[in-house]
Design a protein around this motif. Structure first.
Motif, PDB file in Angstrom:
ATOM      1  N   GLY A 316       0.804  -1.348   0.039  1.00 42.02           N
ATOM      2  CA  GLY A 316      -0.119   0.023   0.018  1.00 42.02           C
ATOM      3  C   GLY A 316       0.958   1.083  -0.174  1.00 42.02           C
ATOM      4  N   THR A 317       0.417   2.285  -0.702  1.00 42.65           N
ATOM      5  CA  THR A 317       1.305   3.466  -0.965  1.00 42.65           C
ATOM      6  C   THR A 317       0.580   4.721  -0.312  1.00 42.65           C
ATOM      7  OG1 THR A 317       2.683   2.600  -2.625  1.00 42.65           O
ATOM      8  CG2 THR A 317       2.634   5.042  -2.245  1.00 42.65           C
ATOM      9  N   LEU A 318       0.659   5.475   0.573  1.00 42.21           N
ATOM     10  CA  LEU A 318      -0.045   6.580   1.131  1.00 42.21           C
ATOM     11  C   LEU A 318       0.858   7.749   0.803  1.00 42.21           C
ATOM     12  CD1 LEU A 318      -2.358   7.700   2.783  1.00 42.21           C
ATOM     13  CD2 LEU A 318      -1.128   7.304   4.628  1.00 42.21           C
ATOM     14  N   ALA A 341      -6.295   4.202   8.403  1.00 43.35           N
ATOM     15  CA  ALA A 341      -7.230   3.688   7.299  1.00 43.35           C
ATOM     16  C   ALA A 341      -6.295   2.672   6.690  1.00 43.35           C
ATOM     17  CB  ALA A 341      -7.938   4.633   6.771  1.00 43.35           C
ATOM     18  N   ALA A 342      -5.157   3.243   6.127  1.00 41.82           N
ATOM     19  CA  ALA A 342      -4.293   2.196   5.552  1.00 41.82           C
ATOM     20  C   ALA A 342      -3.819   1.133   6.176  1.00 41.82           C
ATOM     21  CB  ALA A 342      -3.073   3.106   4.955  1.00 41.82           C
ATOM     22  N   CYS A 343      -3.732   1.295   7.510  1.00 40.11           N
ATOM     23  CA  CYS A 343      -3.090   0.087   8.358  1.00 40.11           C
ATOM     24  C   CYS A 343      -4.491  -0.888   8.565  1.00 40.11           C
ATOM     25  CB  CYS A 343      -2.663   0.705   9.555  1.00 40.11           C
ATOM     26  SG  CYS A 343      -0.964   1.239   9.507  1.00 40.11           S
ATOM     27  N   GLU A 344      -5.513  -0.599   7.920  1.00 35.46           N
ATOM     28  CA  GLU A 344      -6.873  -1.686   8.207  1.00 35.46           C
ATOM     29  C   GLU A 344      -6.894  -2.300   6.882  1.00 35.46           C
ATOM     30  OE1 GLU A 344      -8.812  -2.091  10.688  1.00 35.46           O
ATOM     31  OE2 GLU A 344      -7.472  -0.531  11.945  1.00 35.46           O
ATOM     32  N   VAL A 351       4.043   2.038   2.071  1.00 32.64           N
ATOM     33  CA  VAL A 351       4.975   2.906   1.695  1.00 32.64           C
ATOM     34  C   VAL A 351       4.114   4.392   2.244  1.00 32.64           C
ATOM     35  CG1 VAL A 351       5.870   4.106   0.027  1.00 32.64           C
ATOM     36  CG2 VAL A 351       5.988   1.542  -0.005  1.00 32.64           C
ATOM     37  N   LEU A 352       5.047   5.125   2.887  1.00 29.98           N
ATOM     38  CA  LEU A 352       4.459   6.560   3.214  1.00 29.98           C
ATOM     39  C   LEU A 352       5.480   7.538   2.663  1.00 29.98           C
ATOM     40  CD1 LEU A 352       2.904   7.979   5.351  1.00 29.98           C
ATOM     41  CD2 LEU A 352       4.770   7.944   6.940  1.00 29.98           C
TER      42      LEU A 352
END
Length: 575
Positions: A316-318, A341-344, A351-352
């Motif tokens: 996932g890329t935030l 939310a990304a951690c859900e 990726v931050l």
């Protein structure tokens, strides 16, 4: 070699040239010199073998360039002259552009050429372009010029060191002598200009000087611009707000304008650049606030947002893109909501960042300066940053990568260090310190920085307050990986490497070790104690009206002469 950098400001390019030359073993001094007499004094003081000017808005005095070789970095190709080279390139939608390192002579931008470099021009803001493709090209050209100078034993007529007269070098397409770009050229004709033209004018003025415009009875400089795919209205009309930006109709569409700066009259301090809705507070009519989900998709046709999310298999890329890398209290809270939310999501690597240009520069000094109570807003902002960094530090169910595609400073560096790995693009410059703003610092830096580089190096970094290039960051442990690629390729390269890491045999063992480290940390150095100790220092600074931070902040955001910077004591914790 002894090299003196003279510059009108210690901007991103000057910092990068400074850091890269130091990293190659040169003895480099830097002088920010607003006038010619200051250049003369700086040369007398340092007695350099070579002078390099990465950013100089005034002419080099004759007594300097006739006595010593002085190399000027011009952000335009051979044959291009004038102070608005990059503005014109973006305004005219140039596909290719260049950087020229030339020798200072009587006529501006007309001296012999020591090195050149070319680059493609993406459709991005001028400041983003300057910190990306221009910076890469400029560094390549400076290093080539320095090497040529050294190989000629400091004589341009010696073998290997001779520059090329401009008349002997072919001019690039579109290169010519041009005047400064004025607001008359930049002005948007809302009743006539299509969206593409409006965006081009905004890109060419980003982040300075902005496009002067009239809006809701006031004069404002518009900063930034993003297309809106769906909303339509009467040209020039405000249609909606979102994430602090305002949406304004064009003849064939609409654009989002994230930031405004009020025009002030003679004798009045320069106004701060602020999120558009903040700047227009009290003037805005009733407009719909268009919300976006915490995980707003990216890509063509998606609603504009300064925070976006995408998934590529297990990764996932935030991503986030805040003007100037400044993160207000509101920015931090929205990014924290998106991070949670990304951690859900069912991913194993998050990726931050991962975009071009700024990662983060920490708290938003402009919003703080414009607040009715700057001390209270400083306190709210630093606590919101700490909340975000704590969330990253305490994530134990997946691996987190901080992907720095551009520059990062102060709390922005510490946000990155909270991740499991820090990946930098080769053009990144990090400033892992707070002293130049008169601050002790927070964001758990007294834990994260020494954990990364050791207590002695951490103390040196915050005391010296010097920029660190990507290669040096990797060498001292501040970064784990340097990705050699142009700015436009960074996101794809990060995704590819993250997918490879997610599928590697070591990923699961790394996650197990991460959980064990978290438990050890809480037993030895509880994060709550780290935060309390750091914030005690910050609270004292914020609440002291005589603390240098307040004058330094004001000078920074209002582009005023900076007062003397203080020595701020720092303590680092044992990792």
């Amino acid at each position: 070699m002894r090299i003196l950098l003279v510059a009108s400001a210690y901007n991103s390019l000057t910092q990068r040239v400074h850091a890269e030359l130091r990293n190659r073993g040169h003895a480099v001094a830097v002088e920010v010199t607003p006038a010619g007499r200051d250049v003369v004094a700086a040369v007398d003081r340092h007695d350099p073998e070579l002078i390099v000017a990465p950013l100089l808005k005034t002419a080099v005095p004759r007594e300097v360039w006739t006595a010593r070789t002085c190399l000027i970095v011009h952000p335009g190709p051979v044959g291009d002259r004038g102070p608005s080279s990059l503005d014109w390139a973006v305004h005219e939608d140039a596909a290719e552009w260049g950087v020229t390192v030339l020798q200072a002579e009587e006529e501006m931008d007309a001296g012999p050429v020591w090195a050149t470099a070319e680059f493609p021009v993406p459709r991005t803001g001028k400041s983003d372009l300057y910190r990306g493709e221009v910076s890469d090209a400029a560094l390549d050209a400076v290093l080539t010029a320095v090497e040529r100078f050294a190989s000629g034993r400091h004589s341009p007529t010696a073998q290997g060191g001779a520059p090329t007269a401009q008349g002997g070098a072919p001019a690039a397409p579109g290169a010519r002598a041009r005047p400064p770009m004025r607001q008359e050229t930049r002005r948007i004709a809302w009743a006539d200009d299509p969206t593409a033209t409006v965006l081009r004018k905004l890109r060419a003025a980003d982040s300075q000087p902005g496009v002067l415009d009239v809006l809701l009875g006031g004069e404002w400089f518009l900063h930034g611009g993003r297309p809106e795919p769906r909303l339509r209205g009467r040209p020039g009309e405000l249609l909606a707000t979102r994430a602090g930006a305002v949406c304004r109709a064009t003849v064939d569409g609409a654009v989002w304008i994230p930031e405004l700066r009020a025009r002030t009259g003679p004798g009045v301090p320069r106004a701060c650049k602020l999120p558009a809705t903040h700047a227009l507070a009290g003037r805005l009519p009733r407009l719909p606030e268009l919300s976006v989900p915490p995980l707003c998709p990216a890509g063509d046709g998606a609603p504009w947002s300064d925070i976006t999310y995408r998934e590529d298999g297990p990764v996932g890329t935030l991503s986030f893109s805040f003007p100037g890398g400044a993160m207000s209290t509101g920015h931090c809270r929205r990014l924290l909501a998106a991070y949670r939310a990304a951690c859900e999501r069912p991913t194993s690597v998050l990726v931050l960042g991962g975009t071009r240009d700024f990662f983060s520069n920490g708290i938003h000094l402009g919003v703080i300066e414009a607040a009715p109570d700057p001390a209270a807003e400083s306190w709210a902002n630093i606590n919101a940053m700490d909340d975000l960094v704590e969330a990253v530090l305490t994530t134990t169910d997946r691996l987190v990568v901080a992907a720095i595609g551009g520059n990062a400073a102060a709390g922005g560096v510490m946000l990155a260090l909270a991740a499991d790995e820090v990946w930098c693009r080769s053009g990144s410059v990090l400033n892992p310190h707070y002293r130049l703003m008169g601050l002790y610092g927070s964001e758990y830096w007294t834990y994260s920085l020494p954990r990364r580089v050791g207590a002695a190096t951490a103390e040196r970094l915050v005391r010296e307050a010097l920029p660190v290039c990507a290669g040096q960051a990797r060498d001292i442990g501040l970064a784990d990986r340097v990705i050699e690629c142009p700015p436009a390729r960074f996101s794809a390269e990060v995704t590819r490497l993250a997918q490879h890491w997610a599928g590697s045999s070591g990923a699961q063992s790394r996650l197990v070790a991460k959980k064990a480290e978290s438990e050890r940390r809480e037993a030895v150095t509880p994060l709550a104690a780290v935060r309390e100790r750091e914030l005690a220092h910050m609270r004292r600074i914020f609440l002291d009206p005589g603390a240098p931070y307040h004058a330094l902040r004001r000078a920074f955001v209002r582009k005023q002469p900076s007062p003397a910077r203080p020595a701020v004591p720092h303590e680092v914790a044992d990792a």
